[in-house]
Design a protein around this motif. Structure first.
Motif, PDB file in Angstrom:
ATOM      1  N   ASP A   1       0.800  -1.235  -0.093  1.00 34.15           N
ATOM      2  CA  ASP A   1       0.070  -0.009  -0.002  1.00 34.15           C
ATOM      3  C   ASP A   1       0.900   1.140  -0.005  1.00 34.15           C
ATOM      4  O   ASP A   1       0.594   2.356  -0.582  1.00 34.15           O
ATOM      5  N   PHE A   2       1.929   1.106   0.705  1.00 31.40           N
ATOM      6  CA  PHE A   2       2.845   2.339   0.901  1.00 31.40           C
ATOM      7  C   PHE A   2       3.593   2.777  -0.365  1.00 31.40           C
ATOM      8  O   PHE A   2       3.559   3.797  -0.987  1.00 31.40           O
TER       9      PHE A   2
ATOM     10  N   ASN B   1       2.518   1.891  -3.412  1.00 28.92           N
ATOM     11  CA  ASN B   1       1.423   2.431  -4.364  1.00 28.92           C
ATOM     12  C   ASN B   1       1.331   3.952  -4.149  1.00 28.92           C
ATOM     13  O   ASN B   1       1.338   4.565  -4.885  1.00 28.92           O
ATOM     14  N   TRP B   2       1.182   4.096  -2.750  1.00 31.09           N
ATOM     15  CA  TRP B   2       0.710   5.510  -2.293  1.00 31.09           C
ATOM     16  C   TRP B   2       1.799   6.544  -2.918  1.00 31.09           C
ATOM     17  O   TRP B   2       1.359   7.500  -3.375  1.00 31.09           O
TER      18      TRP B   2
ATOM     19  N   MET C   1       1.793   7.110  -6.582  1.00 33.11           N
ATOM     20  CA  MET C   1       0.669   8.104  -6.968  1.00 33.11           C
ATOM     21  C   MET C   1       0.832   9.466  -6.566  1.00 33.11           C
ATOM     22  O   MET C   1       0.489  10.277  -7.265  1.00 33.11           O
TER      23      MET C   1
ATOM     24  N   ILE D   1      -3.820  12.341  -8.872  1.00 31.42           N
ATOM     25  CA  ILE D   1      -4.543  12.933  -7.823  1.00 31.42           C
ATOM     26  C   ILE D   1      -4.006  14.063  -7.250  1.00 31.42           C
ATOM     27  O   ILE D   1      -2.493  13.827  -7.087  1.00 31.42           O
TER      28      ILE D   1
ATOM     29  N   ASP E   1      -4.042  15.919  -1.637  1.00 25.99           N
ATOM     30  CA  ASP E   1      -4.977  14.958  -1.426  1.00 25.99           C
ATOM     31  C   ASP E   1      -4.492  13.606  -1.497  1.00 25.99           C
ATOM     32  O   ASP E   1      -4.846  12.693  -0.567  1.00 25.99           O
ATOM     33  N   MET E   2      -3.381  13.196  -2.090  1.00 22.11           N
ATOM     34  CA  MET E   2      -2.597  11.979  -2.015  1.00 22.11           C
ATOM     35  C   MET E   2      -2.039  11.946  -0.524  1.00 22.11           C
ATOM     36  O   MET E   2      -1.801  11.010   0.323  1.00 22.11           O
TER      37      MET E   2
ATOM     38  N   ALA F   1      -2.597  13.534   2.062  1.00 20.65           N
ATOM     39  CA  ALA F   1      -3.636  13.084   3.279  1.00 20.65           C
ATOM     40  C   ALA F   1      -3.494  11.564   3.467  1.00 20.65           C
ATOM     41  O   ALA F   1      -4.296  11.236   4.656  1.00 20.65           O
ATOM     42  N   LEU F   2      -3.388  10.658   2.482  1.00 20.75           N
ATOM     43  CA  LEU F   2      -3.754   9.389   2.742  1.00 20.75           C
ATOM     44  C   LEU F   2      -2.574   8.642   3.268  1.00 20.75           C
ATOM     45  O   LEU F   2      -2.535   7.606   3.703  1.00 20.75           O
TER      46      LEU F   2
END
Lengths: 546, 138
Positions: free
Chosen positions: A124-125, A127-128, A131, A137, A141-142, A144-145
């Motif tokens: 996940d990390f 991928n984050w 992105m 995005i 906003d990105m 913040a995830l």
């Protein structure tokens, strides 16, 4: 001079060839001139070169200084700065504070390892991160995830993480700056300051109203004992659980009203843990442990402040009585014809107090709470009759009162800005109106806030499976649901309210007096709570007569 | 390119959330909207719209729904030749942000946190259009 060398050369080769030829001489001087010009150009070019290399050296040292002061600056900020590129590896620039805040020198390490992210979360990390770089995005906003906090080995440390983009001239993100900030000190300092202020407030509150505090102690002990009975009982049902939550909530409210911050926070914490506890076994254990903790916290607070607040802890009521009241009572005794009349005069004249006075004690509580929430509230207003009551009899009402007020301040009254924008006075107002008749005492508590948020309430009902009520119930029916356990329109649970226990416990306290409570609200105009109580120990004719 | 003429599908199991979105979008000038209360209905509507030649141009998708979750809808779309490029914006609660990352990884275009405001919707649609233009150019 070049021409002389050239003449010599020519002589050697060709012998004495017309050395005095004027045309030849002028040709030679032209060559001379050209050479000279070339020389000058060369010299000036060399000079320029020297100058620019000097400049270069000085610029270099300036850059070095700048780098040094930049390093000094980011190192002195005490924040951890690091940069990582698209390969997710940290670059060789990181502030010293990283060693302390992130517990490593990030240079050259994978950002994922620096943040101790592994297993499923690793993917996940990654991928984050990807992105964030491709900016499909918006960056913020990105960002913040992503991870917002560093898992420090010292669990008391509160290290907050933020991310900023580093772009090249075309605007493409080339690296991401991660900023780690230690908010522990801020958190602790704020907590300590709040504790000190609360302590001062507690003492002031107690000294201002010793009598009420005595009753408060008695009340806390009663509720604490009830909690103990539930925790140690043989049977434990969901009703017991609800009752325990109500007790904790009421204790939180009254402790808060007297400024007993620690006890209040303990009750809040216990409520939270109890709500999260899934099995009856765990719930019982939480109740036992926290019930004991709250009790001992409370008792030690009383004990450690004994010299300040006097021997209040025995819970017995002491009153100061004006001589005019005593004289009036004496006259009543002298003119009485039966012992019942004397007893009545005693209750009415000596024991009873104005209900307004009892309730006004919460005025400082609401103004303090309002300022905590960045709002303003005018002093509590009273209207209508001026009923007198026996303090012991109306205790449940008095302990329910701060919950109603805190609900109004928290959810009803808008911020100053919003109020002004809606054409209301900057400060919100709360009014308590009394209406007495032979059978009942009506208390109407109204605010001029934004009213109950019926659509949100419907959404909550829908979410809790009440589909019929959510879609078909009238606004009034839906509003009545705020008295149900587990319903709250608050978006967040705060130390004041929001867990949906508040109005439920208010109703339960009012019902202990044989009364009832209902609510009316108009969007944008405000909310009113209607409390109806039956005649209590005092005959109604005597209530306002005294 | 999303314009006021675009067809939008609102997918959420809560009627109220759908209504909130619908109202906000309507006030922004969007007219052609339909909704679905779970993932399965959403997929059925996407398919039948194609057959009627009224394909949707944008989907607002809740994460947590009965029958088929939002994630399953994203997966279905990205594996289907008709919906591979259909813009999807996830609608999420503050606490569910972790799940959003999964949906984005699977190919959702963006996300929006409840409660939605027109300002945020506006910013998201603008960003989406920029991305769509980039994709077209690239």
């Amino acid at each position: 001079m070049y021409s002389k060398r050239l003449t010599r050369q020519l002589k050697k080769s060709f012998g004495d060839v017309a050395p005095r030829d004027e045309a030849f001489a002028s040709f030679l001087s032209m060559i001379d001139e050209a050479y000279q010009q070339l020389d000058e150009k060369l010299e000036s070019a060399q000079r320029n070169l020297t100058v620019s290399s000097e400049e270069l050296t000085s610029a270099n040292s300036k850059l070095y200084q700048l780098n040094q002061s930049f390093d000094a600056m980011i190192n002195s900020l005490g924040q951890g700065f690091l940069l990582f590129g698209e390969d997710l590896t940290c670059l060789n620039v990181a502030s010293k504070a990283c060693e302390n805040l992130l517990e490593c020198d990030p240079a050259g390490r994978r950002i994922q390892d620096v943040l101790h992210i592994s297993g499923d979360e690793g993917e996940d990390f990654t991928n984050w991160c990807k992105m964030m770089f491709d900016e499909r995005i918006a960056f913020e906003d990105m960002a913040a995830l992503g991870p917002a906090r560093f898992a420090h080995s010292d669990l008391n440390r509160n290290v907050v993480l933020e991310y900023k983009p580093c772009r090249d001239r075309s605007g493409k993100i080339t690296a991401i700056v991660m900023v780690a900030t230690d908010k522990t000190a801020e958190f602790v300092a704020r907590k300590e300051a709040a504790e000190l202020a609360a302590h001062v407030k507690m003492i002031t509150n107690i000294l201002k109203n010793k009598n009420r505090f005595r009753q408060f102690i008695a009340e806390m002990r009663r509720m604490s004992a009830e909690l103990g009975t539930i925790a140690n009982g043989r049977k434990f049902s969901s009703q017991n659980l609800d009752e325990a939550k109500r007790l904790l909530h009421t204790m939180k409210g009254v402790a808060g009203a007297f400024g007993l911050l620690k006890v209040k926070m303990d009750c809040h914490e216990a409520e939270t843990i109890l709500t999260e506890a899934r099995t009856p076994d765990i719930q019982l254990r939480v109740l036992r442990d926290w019930g004991e903790k709250i009790k001992s916290e409370f008792e030690s607070l009383i004990e450690s402040n004994r010299e300040l607040i006097g021997d209040l802890g025995n819970g017995e009521s002491k009153r100061e009585i004006e001589s005019s009241v005593l004289n009036g009572f004496l006259n009543s005794i002298l003119s009485a014809s039966t012992p019942q009349e004397i007893a009545l005069a005693y209750r009415v004249q000596i024991l009873s107090v104005p209900l307004r006075k009892l309730l006004f004690e919460f005025d400082s509580y609401i103004s303090e709470m309002a300022s905590h929430l960045g709002k303003r509230v005018s002093p509590l207003k009273f209207a209508g009759d001026d009923p007198r009551v026996l303090e012991e009899e109306v205790r449940p009402l008095v302990s329910a009162f701060p919950h109603i007020l805190s609900n109004m301040v928290d959810h009803g009254i808008e911020s100053e800005e919003t109020r002004l924008a809606r054409g209301k006075a900057a400060a919100g107002s709360i009014e308590v109106k009394f209406e007495q008749n032979p059978e009942h005492l009506k208390i109407i508590i109204s605010d001029d806030g934004k009213g109950i948020d019926v659509p949100t309430l419907r959404m909550k009902l829908e979410a809790s499976g009440e589909h019929r009520l959510a879609s078909e119930g009238s606004d009034a029916e839906v509003m009545e649901q705020i008295f149900r356990p587990g319903i709250s329109t608050a978006k967040n649970v705060s130390e004041f309210s929001g867990r949906g226990v508040g109005m439920d416990s208010v109703r339960s306290e009012i019902r202990k007096l044989g009364g009832n409570i209902s609510v009316k609200s108009e969007p944008g105009k405000g909310t009113s709570f209607y409390i109806e109580l039956p005649t209590l120990g005092l005959p109604s004719s005597a209530r306002s007569a005294a | 390119m999303i314009t006021k003429d675009s067809r939008i599908l609102l997918v959420d199991d809560l009627n109220l959330v759908r209504n909130m979105l619908r109202q906000a979008l309507r006030e922004m000038g969007f007219e052609k909207m339909d909704d679905a209360s779970d993932g399965e209905i959403a997929i059925a509507k996407l398919n039948s719209a194609i057959n009627e030649d009224k394909a949707f141009d944008l989907v607002f998708l809740d994460w947590n729904m009965p029958v088929k979750t939002g994630i399953e809808v994203v997966e279905f779309c990205r594996e289907n030749e008709f919906f591979r490029n259909l813009p999807i914006i996830m609608v999420t609660a503050e606490a569910e942000k972790k799940n959003v990352l999964k949906a984005l990884t699977l190919g959702a275009n963006d996300y929006i946190v409840k409660p939605v405001s027109q300002d945020i919707l506006d910013a998201k649609l603008k960003h989406l259009n920029e991305q769509l233009a980039k994709r077209k150019a690239g």
